[in-house]
Design a protein around this motif. Structure first.
Motif, PDB file in Angstrom:
ATOM      1  N   GLU A 224      15.280   9.055   1.410  1.00 39.64           N
ATOM      2  CA  GLU A 224      13.604   8.272   2.444  1.00 39.64           C
ATOM      3  C   GLU A 224      14.422   7.284   2.700  1.00 39.64           C
ATOM      4  O   GLU A 224      15.161   6.007   1.671  1.00 39.64           O
ATOM      5  CB  GLU A 224      12.767   8.169   1.180  1.00 39.64           C
ATOM      6  CG  GLU A 224      10.991   7.079   1.506  1.00 39.64           C
ATOM      7  CD  GLU A 224      10.892   7.480   0.820  1.00 39.64           C
ATOM      8  OE1 GLU A 224       9.284   6.675   0.696  1.00 39.64           O
ATOM      9  OE2 GLU A 224      10.561   7.351  -0.389  1.00 39.64           O
TER      10      GLU A 224
ATOM     11  N   THR B  47       6.061  -5.748   8.369  1.00 46.53           N
ATOM     12  CA  THR B  47       5.843  -4.379   7.654  1.00 46.53           C
ATOM     13  C   THR B  47       6.968  -4.122   6.685  1.00 46.53           C
ATOM     14  O   THR B  47       8.025  -4.111   7.866  1.00 46.53           O
ATOM     15  CB  THR B  47       4.882  -3.715   9.298  1.00 46.53           C
ATOM     16  OG1 THR B  47       6.074  -3.572   9.736  1.00 46.53           O
ATOM     17  CG2 THR B  47       3.745  -4.185   8.952  1.00 46.53           C
TER      18      THR B  47
ATOM     19  N   GLU C 259      -4.700  -2.725   1.847  1.00 49.25           N
ATOM     20  CA  GLU C 259      -4.558  -1.325   1.328  1.00 49.25           C
ATOM     21  C   GLU C 259      -5.376  -0.590   2.236  1.00 49.25           C
ATOM     22  O   GLU C 259      -4.815   0.446   2.498  1.00 49.25           O
ATOM     23  CB  GLU C 259      -5.608  -0.682  -0.225  1.00 49.25           C
ATOM     24  CG  GLU C 259      -4.771   0.214  -0.697  1.00 49.25           C
ATOM     25  CD  GLU C 259      -3.307   0.125  -1.213  1.00 49.25           C
ATOM     26  OE1 GLU C 259      -3.649   1.710  -1.097  1.00 49.25           O
ATOM     27  OE2 GLU C 259      -3.330  -0.603  -1.224  1.00 49.25           O
TER      28      GLU C 259
ATOM     29  N   ASN D 209      -2.734  -0.973   5.479  1.00 44.67           N
ATOM     30  CA  ASN D 209      -1.948   0.138   4.650  1.00 44.67           C
ATOM     31  C   ASN D 209      -1.965   1.774   5.193  1.00 44.67           C
ATOM     32  O   ASN D 209      -1.439   2.061   6.179  1.00 44.67           O
ATOM     33  CB  ASN D 209      -1.310  -0.304   3.464  1.00 44.67           C
ATOM     34  CG  ASN D 209      -0.585  -1.562   3.153  1.00 44.67           C
ATOM     35  OD1 ASN D 209      -0.859  -2.527   3.993  1.00 44.67           O
ATOM     36  ND2 ASN D 209      -0.404  -1.523   2.073  1.00 44.67           N
ATOM     37  N   THR D 210      -3.236   1.811   4.562  1.00 48.77           N
ATOM     38  CA  THR D 210      -3.649   3.342   4.299  1.00 48.77           C
ATOM     39  C   THR D 210      -4.332   3.921   6.209  1.00 48.77           C
ATOM     40  O   THR D 210      -3.255   5.212   6.655  1.00 48.77           O
ATOM     41  CB  THR D 210      -4.762   3.639   4.237  1.00 48.77           C
ATOM     42  OG1 THR D 210      -4.982   3.094   2.223  1.00 48.77           O
ATOM     43  CG2 THR D 210      -5.424   5.376   3.906  1.00 48.77           C
TER      44      THR D 210
ATOM     45  N   ARG E  33      -0.830   3.959   7.968  1.00 51.70           N
ATOM     46  CA  ARG E  33       0.245   5.113   7.719  1.00 51.70           C
ATOM     47  C   ARG E  33       0.020   6.178   7.910  1.00 51.70           C
ATOM     48  O   ARG E  33       0.542   7.128   8.915  1.00 51.70           O
ATOM     49  CB  ARG E  33       0.290   5.537   5.984  1.00 51.70           C
ATOM     50  CG  ARG E  33       1.370   6.672   4.982  1.00 51.70           C
ATOM     51  CD  ARG E  33       1.029   7.060   4.535  1.00 51.70           C
ATOM     52  NE  ARG E  33      -0.557   7.320   4.110  1.00 51.70           N
ATOM     53  CZ  ARG E  33      -0.082   8.879   4.760  1.00 51.70           C
ATOM     54  NH1 ARG E  33       0.803   9.750   5.436  1.00 51.70           N
ATOM     55  NH2 ARG E  33      -1.138   9.405   4.887  1.00 51.70           N
TER      56      ARG E  33
ATOM     57  N   ASP F  84       2.261   8.001  11.199  1.00 50.28           N
ATOM     58  CA  ASP F  84       3.076   9.693  10.882  1.00 50.28           C
ATOM     59  C   ASP F  84       2.471  11.016  11.518  1.00 50.28           C
ATOM     60  O   ASP F  84       3.019  12.316  12.259  1.00 50.28           O
ATOM     61  CB  ASP F  84       1.591  10.276   9.256  1.00 50.28           C
ATOM     62  CG  ASP F  84       2.774  11.385   8.579  1.00 50.28           C
ATOM     63  OD1 ASP F  84       3.910  11.441   8.694  1.00 50.28           O
ATOM     64  OD2 ASP F  84       1.739  12.119   8.210  1.00 50.28           O
TER      65      ASP F  84
ATOM     66  N   ASN G 185       5.963   7.967   4.571  1.00 47.34           N
ATOM     67  CA  ASN G 185       4.937   7.972   3.328  1.00 47.34           C
ATOM     68  C   ASN G 185       5.116   6.803   2.880  1.00 47.34           C
ATOM     69  O   ASN G 185       3.303   6.679   2.114  1.00 47.34           O
ATOM     70  CB  ASN G 185       6.768   8.000   2.836  1.00 47.34           C
ATOM     71  CG  ASN G 185       7.025   9.871   2.952  1.00 47.34           C
ATOM     72  OD1 ASN G 185       6.388  10.444   2.939  1.00 47.34           O
ATOM     73  ND2 ASN G 185       8.475   9.034   2.130  1.00 47.34           N
ATOM     74  N   ARG G 186       4.696   5.555   3.558  1.00 47.10           N
ATOM     75  CA  ARG G 186       3.818   4.930   2.905  1.00 47.10           C
ATOM     76  C   ARG G 186       4.356   3.429   3.830  1.00 47.10           C
ATOM     77  O   ARG G 186       5.753   3.459   4.550  1.00 47.10           O
ATOM     78  CB  ARG G 186       4.576   3.792   1.793  1.00 47.10           C
ATOM     79  CG  ARG G 186       4.307   5.505   0.481  1.00 47.10           C
ATOM     80  CD  ARG G 186       4.234   4.132  -0.590  1.00 47.10           C
ATOM     81  NE  ARG G 186       5.731   3.201  -0.779  1.00 47.10           N
ATOM     82  CZ  ARG G 186       6.557   4.172  -1.313  1.00 47.10           C
ATOM     83  NH1 ARG G 186       6.516   5.172  -1.202  1.00 47.10           N
ATOM     84  NH2 ARG G 186       8.009   3.348  -1.088  1.00 47.10           N
TER      85      ARG G 186
ATOM     86  N   GLU H  13       3.883  -0.961   4.287  1.00 47.00           N
ATOM     87  CA  GLU H  13       3.243  -1.790   3.596  1.00 47.00           C
ATOM     88  C   GLU H  13       3.378  -3.152   3.557  1.00 47.00           C
ATOM     89  O   GLU H  13       4.043  -3.427   4.760  1.00 47.00           O
ATOM     90  CB  GLU H  13       4.287  -1.878   2.140  1.00 47.00           C
ATOM     91  CG  GLU H  13       4.565  -1.000   1.312  1.00 47.00           C
ATOM     92  CD  GLU H  13       2.433  -0.598   0.476  1.00 47.00           C
ATOM     93  OE1 GLU H  13       1.993  -1.649   0.257  1.00 47.00           O
ATOM     94  OE2 GLU H  13       2.542   0.318   0.099  1.00 47.00           O
TER      95      GLU H  13
END
Length: 318
Positions: A76, A98, A146, A149-150, A153, A157, A168-169, A171
């Motif tokens: 990762e 980010t 939050e 971020n979601t 992602r 992805d 994966n994430r 932020e």
């Protein structure tokens, strides 16, 4: 002699050439042996075309035909992108940087899917960030990390999947609004802190007043309880004294009666006649007359004896 020397030189040259050839062959063979370490993958090409993806272990390739086109890191990885200017729904320009956490899942797609994967992820991140922030106002942006971020992602992805990359994430590291907005936010935060301080101070004073009142109430209750216990103890003591006094009087009366009964018994045992008994009655009457009673009831038999005595006295005078 000269011919022998030439022959020896030729043989020596042949030996050196053989040695050099052997060394070259060994080097070529050694270059064909590849060891793939943990968390790595090698993309191998044959004559310029994709042949295979080697995983962990020992592998052998054909010399001059096969080559390792790309060595891929399967761990990762983290990329910290520089701040990007974005505009909110209420037209406020801010800087947001980010951090993206990603992992290569398909080395073949990663090697052939996009020319520069990291630059592609950076540009895609900036585009997705502008689209998401453009739908939010300033206050929502500052309080919805939050959610942002979601969404980022999920979008990254999907977009990087054809490149063999899994995000994966994501932020949001920093959200930097304009200076005037920062000053306004600091003033608002200062006012909020002062308001909370006043509330806490008022709550403290309220609690202090309540504690003082509770203390006074508790003290009054304790004083009343103490007075009650003292009154109970005084009443108990008085009651005990009266009981003991009554018991003493009863005992004294009992002893007097017992003494009188004992005296009568002794008189009877001594055979005293009727005149002696009357005389004792007269003594008892005399004691009663000496008391503080205002009225004295004299038995009839004692009255007769008194009359007889008075007559005798008169006769003696004559």
């Amino acid at each position: 002699m000269k011919g022998n020397f030439l022959i020896a030189a030729a043989n020596m040259g042949t030996i050196v050439a053989v040695i050099i050839l052997a060394v070259v062959i060994l080097l070529v063979l050694a270059s064909c042996i590849k060891i793939v370490p943990q968390a790595k993958a090698f993309v191998v090409e044959r004559l310029g075309g994709y042949r295979a993806t080697w995983s962990v272990g020992l592998h052998v390739k054909l010399p001059f035909i096969d080559r390792v086109a790309k060595k891929v890191n399967l761990k990762e990885q983290v990329i910290d992108f520089k701040p990007q200017p974005v505009i909110t729904k209420d037209n406020v320009t801010m800087q947001i940087d980010t951090v993206v956490f990603f992992q290569i899942t398909d080395p073949k797609l990663y090697a052939y899917g996009v020319e520069n994967p990291l630059m592609a992820i950076e540009n895609l991140t900036a585009t997705s960030l502008r689209n998401i922030i453009g739908e939010l106002e300033l206050d929502q942006t500052l309080t919805s990390r939050e959610l942002i971020n979601t969404k980022m992602r999920s979008q990254l992805d999907v977009a990087t999947d054809p490149w063999g990359i899994k995000v994966n994430r994501v932020e949001l590291k920093n959200i930097i609004p304009p200076r005037e907005i920062q000053d306004s936010m600091e003033k608002q935060m200062k006012a909020e802190r002062e308001r909370r301080e006043k509330i806490l101070q008022a709550e403290g004073e309220k609690k202090s007043t309540i504690l003082v009142s509770e203390g006074k109430k508790e003290s009054a209750i304790l004083d009343a309880e103490a007075e009650k216990q003292a009154a109970i103890l005084r009443a108990e003591a008085k009651k005990e004294a009266m009981i003991r006094e009554a018991e003493g009087q009863a005992e004294a009366i009992l002893k007097v009666q017992q003494a009188q009964a004992e005296g009568i018994r002794l008189i009877k045992e001594a055979g005293a006649d009727e005149s002696v008994l009357h005389l004792k009655s007269l003594e008892a009457f005399a004691k009663a007359a000496d008391g503080k009673a205002t009225k004295i009831i004299i038995p009839s038999d004692i009255q007769g004896i008194a009359g007889t005595v008075k007559s005798l006295v008169e006769v003696a005078k004559d």
